[in-house]
Design a protein around this motif. Structure first.
Motif, PDB file in Angstrom:
ATOM      1  N   GLN A 134      46.588  31.477  37.333  1.00  0.00           N
ATOM      2  CA  GLN A 134      45.215  31.967  37.252  1.00  0.00           C
ATOM      3  C   GLN A 134      44.379  31.484  38.432  1.00  0.00           C
ATOM      4  OE1 GLN A 134      44.176  30.484  33.387  1.00  0.00           O
ATOM      5  NE2 GLN A 134      45.017  32.244  32.297  1.00  0.00           N
ATOM      6  N   ASP A 135      44.790  30.379  39.035  1.00  0.00           N
ATOM      7  CA  ASP A 135      44.028  29.797  40.150  1.00  0.00           C
ATOM      8  C   ASP A 135      44.575  30.174  41.522  1.00  0.00           C
ATOM      9  OD1 ASP A 135      42.395  28.532  38.330  1.00  0.00           O
ATOM     10  OD2 ASP A 135      43.563  26.678  38.321  1.00  0.00           O
ATOM     11  N   GLU A 136      45.694  30.926  41.578  1.00  0.00           N
ATOM     12  CA  GLU A 136      46.344  31.227  42.850  1.00  0.00           C
ATOM     13  C   GLU A 136      46.583  32.728  43.002  1.00  0.00           C
ATOM     14  OE1 GLU A 136      47.281  29.530  45.441  1.00  0.00           O
ATOM     15  OE2 GLU A 136      47.287  27.416  44.854  1.00  0.00           O
ATOM     16  N   PHE A 137      46.520  33.233  44.247  1.00  0.00           N
ATOM     17  CA  PHE A 137      47.003  34.572  44.561  1.00  0.00           C
ATOM     18  C   PHE A 137      48.523  34.567  44.454  1.00  0.00           C
ATOM     19  CE2 PHE A 137      43.051  34.915  47.227  1.00  0.00           C
ATOM     20  CZ  PHE A 137      42.513  36.034  46.592  1.00  0.00           C
ATOM     21  N   ALA A 138      49.084  35.607  43.811  1.00  0.00           N
ATOM     22  CA  ALA A 138      50.545  35.701  43.746  1.00  0.00           C
ATOM     23  C   ALA A 138      51.135  35.799  45.152  1.00  0.00           C
ATOM     24  CB  ALA A 138      50.958  36.914  42.916  1.00  0.00           C
ATOM     25  N   GLY A 139      50.491  36.583  46.030  1.00  0.00           N
ATOM     26  CA  GLY A 139      50.981  36.725  47.404  1.00  0.00           C
ATOM     27  C   GLY A 139      50.927  35.415  48.168  1.00  0.00           C
ATOM     28  N   ARG A 140      49.909  34.623  47.910  1.00  0.00           N
ATOM     29  CA  ARG A 140      49.768  33.326  48.582  1.00  0.00           C
ATOM     30  C   ARG A 140      50.888  32.371  48.146  1.00  0.00           C
ATOM     31  NH1 ARG A 140      45.580  29.834  50.619  1.00  0.00           N
ATOM     32  NH2 ARG A 140      45.720  27.737  49.799  1.00  0.00           N
ATOM     33  N   ASN A 215      47.497  27.382  56.277  1.00  0.00           N
ATOM     34  CA  ASN A 215      46.635  27.653  55.138  1.00  0.00           C
ATOM     35  C   ASN A 215      45.880  28.964  55.329  1.00  0.00           C
ATOM     36  OD1 ASN A 215      45.435  26.690  52.585  1.00  0.00           O
ATOM     37  ND2 ASN A 215      43.546  26.648  53.769  1.00  0.00           N
ATOM     38  N   ALA A 216      45.405  29.206  56.566  1.00  0.00           N
ATOM     39  CA  ALA A 216      44.700  30.459  56.862  1.00  0.00           C
ATOM     40  C   ALA A 216      45.639  31.654  56.728  1.00  0.00           C
ATOM     41  CB  ALA A 216      44.109  30.404  58.268  1.00  0.00           C
ATOM     42  N   ARG A 217      46.915  31.479  57.121  1.00  0.00           N
ATOM     43  CA  ARG A 217      47.892  32.565  57.007  1.00  0.00           C
ATOM     44  C   ARG A 217      48.153  32.897  55.538  1.00  0.00           C
ATOM     45  NH1 ARG A 217      51.889  30.113  58.979  1.00  0.00           N
ATOM     46  NH2 ARG A 217      51.573  30.620  61.167  1.00  0.00           N
ATOM     47  N   SER A 218      48.301  31.862  54.717  1.00  0.00           N
ATOM     48  CA  SER A 218      48.537  32.084  53.288  1.00  0.00           C
ATOM     49  C   SER A 218      47.343  32.768  52.641  1.00  0.00           C
ATOM     50  CB  SER A 218      48.827  30.752  52.591  1.00  0.00           C
ATOM     51  OG  SER A 218      49.996  30.159  53.093  1.00  0.00           O
ATOM     52  N   ASP A 219      46.139  32.336  53.022  1.00  0.00           N
ATOM     53  CA  ASP A 219      44.925  32.943  52.479  1.00  0.00           C
ATOM     54  C   ASP A 219      44.838  34.411  52.887  1.00  0.00           C
ATOM     55  OD1 ASP A 219      42.260  32.632  51.146  1.00  0.00           O
ATOM     56  OD2 ASP A 219      41.553  33.199  53.131  1.00  0.00           O
ATOM     57  N   MET A 220      45.137  34.701  54.144  1.00  0.00           N
ATOM     58  CA  MET A 220      45.129  36.079  54.635  1.00  0.00           C
ATOM     59  C   MET A 220      46.141  36.925  53.867  1.00  0.00           C
ATOM     60  SD  MET A 220      45.835  37.337  58.559  1.00  0.00           S
ATOM     61  CE  MET A 220      47.431  36.508  58.607  1.00  0.00           C
ATOM     62  N   MET A 221      47.354  36.396  53.679  1.00  0.00           N
ATOM     63  CA  MET A 221      48.394  37.117  52.965  1.00  0.00           C
ATOM     64  C   MET A 221      47.979  37.385  51.519  1.00  0.00           C
ATOM     65  SD  MET A 221      51.469  38.436  52.926  1.00  0.00           S
ATOM     66  CE  MET A 221      52.383  37.759  54.304  1.00  0.00           C
ATOM     67  N   GLY A 222      47.403  36.374  50.871  1.00  0.00           N
ATOM     68  CA  GLY A 222      46.990  36.534  49.479  1.00  0.00           C
ATOM     69  C   GLY A 222      45.947  37.613  49.306  1.00  0.00           C
ATOM     70  N   LYS A 223      44.977  37.670  50.223  1.00  0.00           N
ATOM     71  CA  LYS A 223      43.914  38.667  50.108  1.00  0.00           C
ATOM     72  C   LYS A 223      44.419  40.084  50.397  1.00  0.00           C
ATOM     73  CE  LYS A 223      40.109  35.471  50.930  1.00  0.00           C
ATOM     74  NZ  LYS A 223      39.019  35.015  51.812  1.00  0.00           N
ATOM     75  N   VAL A 224      45.335  40.196  51.348  1.00  0.00           N
ATOM     76  CA  VAL A 224      45.905  41.509  51.647  1.00  0.00           C
ATOM     77  C   VAL A 224      46.738  42.007  50.463  1.00  0.00           C
ATOM     78  CG1 VAL A 224      47.583  42.700  53.108  1.00  0.00           C
ATOM     79  CG2 VAL A 224      45.864  41.230  54.148  1.00  0.00           C
ATOM     80  N   TYR A 228      46.533  45.381  47.852  1.00  0.00           N
ATOM     81  CA  TYR A 228      47.651  46.301  47.606  1.00  0.00           C
ATOM     82  C   TYR A 228      48.016  46.342  46.120  1.00  0.00           C
ATOM     83  CZ  TYR A 228      48.358  45.974  52.683  1.00  0.00           C
ATOM     84  OH  TYR A 228      48.190  45.999  54.027  1.00  0.00           O
ATOM     85  N   SER A 229      47.960  45.174  45.463  1.00  0.00           N
ATOM     86  CA  SER A 229      48.328  45.109  44.048  1.00  0.00           C
ATOM     87  C   SER A 229      47.323  45.845  43.165  1.00  0.00           C
ATOM     88  CB  SER A 229      48.431  43.644  43.598  1.00  0.00           C
ATOM     89  OG  SER A 229      49.394  42.953  44.354  1.00  0.00           O
ATOM     90  N   ASN A 230      46.094  45.944  43.632  1.00  0.00           N
ATOM     91  CA  ASN A 230      45.041  46.615  42.844  1.00  0.00           C
ATOM     92  C   ASN A 230      44.530  47.850  43.583  1.00  0.00           C
ATOM     93  OD1 ASN A 230      44.443  44.580  40.513  1.00  0.00           O
ATOM     94  ND2 ASN A 230      44.584  43.326  42.354  1.00  0.00           N
ATOM     95  N   LEU A 236      39.463  53.900  43.212  1.00  0.00           N
ATOM     96  CA  LEU A 236      38.528  54.391  42.204  1.00  0.00           C
ATOM     97  C   LEU A 236      37.088  54.113  42.597  1.00  0.00           C
ATOM     98  CD1 LEU A 236      40.333  53.492  38.861  1.00  0.00           C
ATOM     99  CD2 LEU A 236      39.733  55.782  39.657  1.00  0.00           C
ATOM    100  N   PHE A 237      36.857  52.988  43.248  1.00  0.00           N
ATOM    101  CA  PHE A 237      35.504  52.626  43.638  1.00  0.00           C
ATOM    102  C   PHE A 237      35.218  52.915  45.113  1.00  0.00           C
ATOM    103  CE2 PHE A 237      36.133  50.263  39.755  1.00  0.00           C
ATOM    104  CZ  PHE A 237      34.895  50.344  39.131  1.00  0.00           C
ATOM    105  N   SER A 238      36.168  53.605  45.779  1.00  0.00           N
ATOM    106  CA  SER A 238      35.987  53.998  47.187  1.00  0.00           C
ATOM    107  C   SER A 238      35.612  52.796  48.059  1.00  0.00           C
ATOM    108  CB  SER A 238      34.914  55.091  47.301  1.00  0.00           C
ATOM    109  OG  SER A 238      35.260  56.207  46.529  1.00  0.00           O
ATOM    110  N   HIS A 239      36.367  51.723  47.900  1.00  0.00           N
ATOM    111  CA  HIS A 239      36.021  50.480  48.600  1.00  0.00           C
ATOM    112  C   HIS A 239      37.037  50.107  49.671  1.00  0.00           C
ATOM    113  CE1 HIS A 239      32.344  49.529  46.771  1.00  0.00           C
ATOM    114  NE2 HIS A 239      32.780  49.033  45.630  1.00  0.00           N
ATOM    115  N   ALA A 240      37.658  51.088  50.314  1.00  0.00           N
ATOM    116  CA  ALA A 240      38.590  50.765  51.395  1.00  0.00           C
ATOM    117  C   ALA A 240      37.878  50.000  52.513  1.00  0.00           C
ATOM    118  CB  ALA A 240      39.223  52.037  51.940  1.00  0.00           C
TER     119      ALA A 240
END
Length: 607
Positions: A134-140, A215-224, A228-230, A236-240
């Motif tokens: 719950q506290d971590e990005f799966a990608g991270r 750490n910055a690379r992991s954070d970048m990967m997690g956000k990207v 993609y996961s959502n 749906l919200f046109s937020h590209a």
């Protein structure tokens, strides 16, 4: 030959799943032990090769002296033994060492070493607590798993290479040059001091920036990966564009670390080139001076100059090896912060498998607060008799889903006890507990695998026919037979996509119900199990759900009260406590919270 060396290490051993150490060297050693003997052998071979290489420069110096002083007529008589020995050294001993080194390093270590780390870390992370994810990005988390395994390998193998090969090479070179006149070794000795100074100044800075960069690379990967996961939510919200900016911020943070690193690299290169040039000039000058005095021979000059030229060529490689070590140290330290977190929910050392004889469930003064000030479940007492069907009712936040999570032991209680057939869930093995409970949730998660693999996930070893029968009971077989994927697979062999994205919500939920039907556990939990189904499909599978519930202890949560009105008993919760209890008719007659919720329904849901 290749296969023999590749099989010397098995990366997939089933070791104990203990918490990895949080200290850097202890962490590295924890994951290095399977390959440690082979690393030692490789290091000894590296040392031997380094000594032989330096000996070859000594031999070249001897050759120069022999050519200058020996009589051609007696040359071979005088030096045949030396020439044969050097030939054996170069043509036999050194190739054997090199070939053995290559096989051990590339076939035994390079692939097996990081895979062994990934395997062991992956097994540990799979058993982490729910709060961890719950506290971590799966990608991270995945990124740290991959890059930490490689970083540990690079730290240990490069250190072994650098400390052994380089120390032996430098010492041997100093000894060889100093054997003529110690003054001729002074430029090299001073260069080594200056070289160490350059490393002491630059390498720790590269290590620190590497940790920031990792750490910055992991954070970048997690956000990207999060976007993609959502992707359906993004579209749906046109937020590209919004996601562009969200990712760009993390990418800019990563680039700041890259720029800082490259500035250090430029200064490092300048310092290295400077001391290398000084070494060459000083060595040649001292050699010429001693030759002029008649204290050094041409062979001595050849040895000193040849070794210096070799060291100049090696120096950049050496420094980058050392820099690589400390850059990877930063990556490992960053990984330790995630990988070495303790598992919060653990089996007790004497935990035994849960044995379900009747399915009685008891909540005895259960309290839980998620670490907050206000309890989510507050001193709750509830006994569910074997085979009883219970409906949990209440507003959002009343504690219904938390109660289910506590029964499954996703979290440990603050106080109280939960028992199944008299056995505390905290005293039994977690896997055995969850094996006895079938769960269908509102947020249905499917694995990115085939339909068949998702259904038989409910029971290991289930046959295709059993899976089809479960799908038929869940009213899912008809749509499954019409499925195809981009690889040409169809029906049960079709891929469902990440989290089942290729299917509708109702289709995902029916596959989830089929999975639980196949599991056929004695305790059944339904958390909004039919919320994604339309009324027609819900009515069609209700009979199957009734069959599934026969002889089982059932806990069902539903906002659509009509779906649980026929349960044996309804438990009404509010603010973590039970405020009402009884049948549907009794609760309506009482005119309490349940009656109020029933009256305020709109279209069958709580308004």
């Amino acid at each position: 030959m290749f296969s023999r060396f590749e099989k010397l290490v098995d990366p997939f051993t089933l070791d104990n799943l203990e918490q990895p150490p949080q200290g850097f060297w202890a962490f590295c050693w924890h994951y290095t032990r399977p390959v440690a003997p082979f690393l030692c052998i490789v290091s000894i071979m590296s040392a031997a090769v380094a000594v032989i290489e330096v000996m070859m420069y000594g031999f070249v110096g001897d050759l120069v002296n022999w050519f200058a002083t020996s009589d051609r007529a007696t040359f071979f008589d005088d030096h045949t033994d030396d020439l044969i020995w050097m030939g054996i050294l170069v043509l036999v001993i050194m190739p054997v060492l090199e070939f053995a080194w290559q096989f051990l390093f590339h076939q035994t270590i390079i692939g097996n070493y990081p895979m062994s780390i990934r395997w062991r870390v992956h097994r540990y992370l799979l058993r982490q607590s729910m709060t961890f994810y719950q506290d971590e990005f799966a990608g991270r988390v995945a990124q740290k798993l991959m890059q930490t395994a490689l970083a540990v390998r690079e730290v240990i193998t490069r250190l072994a290479d650098v400390l052994v090969f380089i120390s032996v090479y430098f010492i041997s070179a100093l000894v060889l040059i100093g054997q003529t006149h110690w003054q001729m070794a002074m430029p090299l000795a001073l260069w080594i001091v200056g070289y160490i100074g350059v490393m002491v100044f630059f390498v720790p800075r590269l290590r620190d920036i590497s940790k920031t960069q990792a750490n910055a690379r992991s954070d970048m990967m997690g956000k990207v990966v999060d976007a993609y996961s959502n992707i359906s939510v993004v579209k749906l919200f046109s937020h590209a564009s919004r996601e562009d900016n969200y990712a760009k911020a993390s990418m800019m943070g990563f680039m700041k670390a890259v720029y800082r690193q490259m500035r250090l690299v430029t200064l490092l290169e300048i310092a290295l080139k400077t001391i290398n040039q000084l070494l060459l000039v000083a060595t040649v000058a001292v050699s010429i001076y001693y030759w002029h005095l008649g204290l050094a021979t041409g062979g001595d000059i050849a040895i000193a100059t040849g070794l210096v030229l070799r060291l100049r060529g090696m120096s950049q490689w050496i420094l980058w090896e050392v820099s690589g070590v400390f850059e990877n140290v930063g990556t490992v330290q960053d990984g330790i912060s995630t990988i070495s977190q303790p598992q919060v929910v653990l089996d007790k050392p004497d935990a035994v498998p849960l044995v379900v004889s009747s399915g009685k469930i008891e909540f005895d003064k259960v309290s839980f607060d998620y670490g907050k000030d206000e309890p989510v479940v507050d001193a709750l007492d509830l006994t569910i008799n074997p085979g009883e069907k219970i409906g949990l009712v209440g507003r959002s936040g009343a504690g219904k889903s938390t109660l289910i999570n506590l029964l499954l032991r996703f979290y440990d209680l603050n106080s109280g006890a939960i028992k199944v057939d008299g056995q505390r869930v905290s005293d039994v093995q977690q896997d055995s507990l969850r094996a006895q409970i079938g769960v269908v949730t509102q947020d249905t998660a499917l694995l990115h695998r085939t339909v068949l693999e998702n259904i038989v996930y409910g029971r290991e070893g289930a046959s295709l026919e059993e899976a089809k029968e479960a799908a038929r009971k869940a009213q899912a077989l008809d749509f499954i037979e019409g499925l195809t994927d981009s690889n040409g697979n169809s029906g049960m062999d079709a891929q469902v996509g990440e989290r089942g994205v290729k299917l509708s919500g109702g289709q995902r939920q029916r596959i989830a119900i089929a999975r639980v039907l196949l599991k056929n556990a004695p305790i059944l939990v339904m958390d909004e199990a039919t919320s994604a189904l339309d009324s027609e499909v819900e009515a069609a599978i209700q009979d199957s759900l009734n069959v599934l519930m026969e002889g089982k202890t059932v806990l069902a949560i539903a906002h659509r009260l009509s779906t649980i009105a026929s349960m044996d008993r309804l438990i009404v919760m509010d603010a973590g406590r039970i405020v009402e209890m009884g049948s549907h008719e009794e609760l309506l007659t009482n005119g309490g919270l349940y009656a109020s919720l029933w009256q305020r329904q709109s279209g069958g849901f709580i308004a």
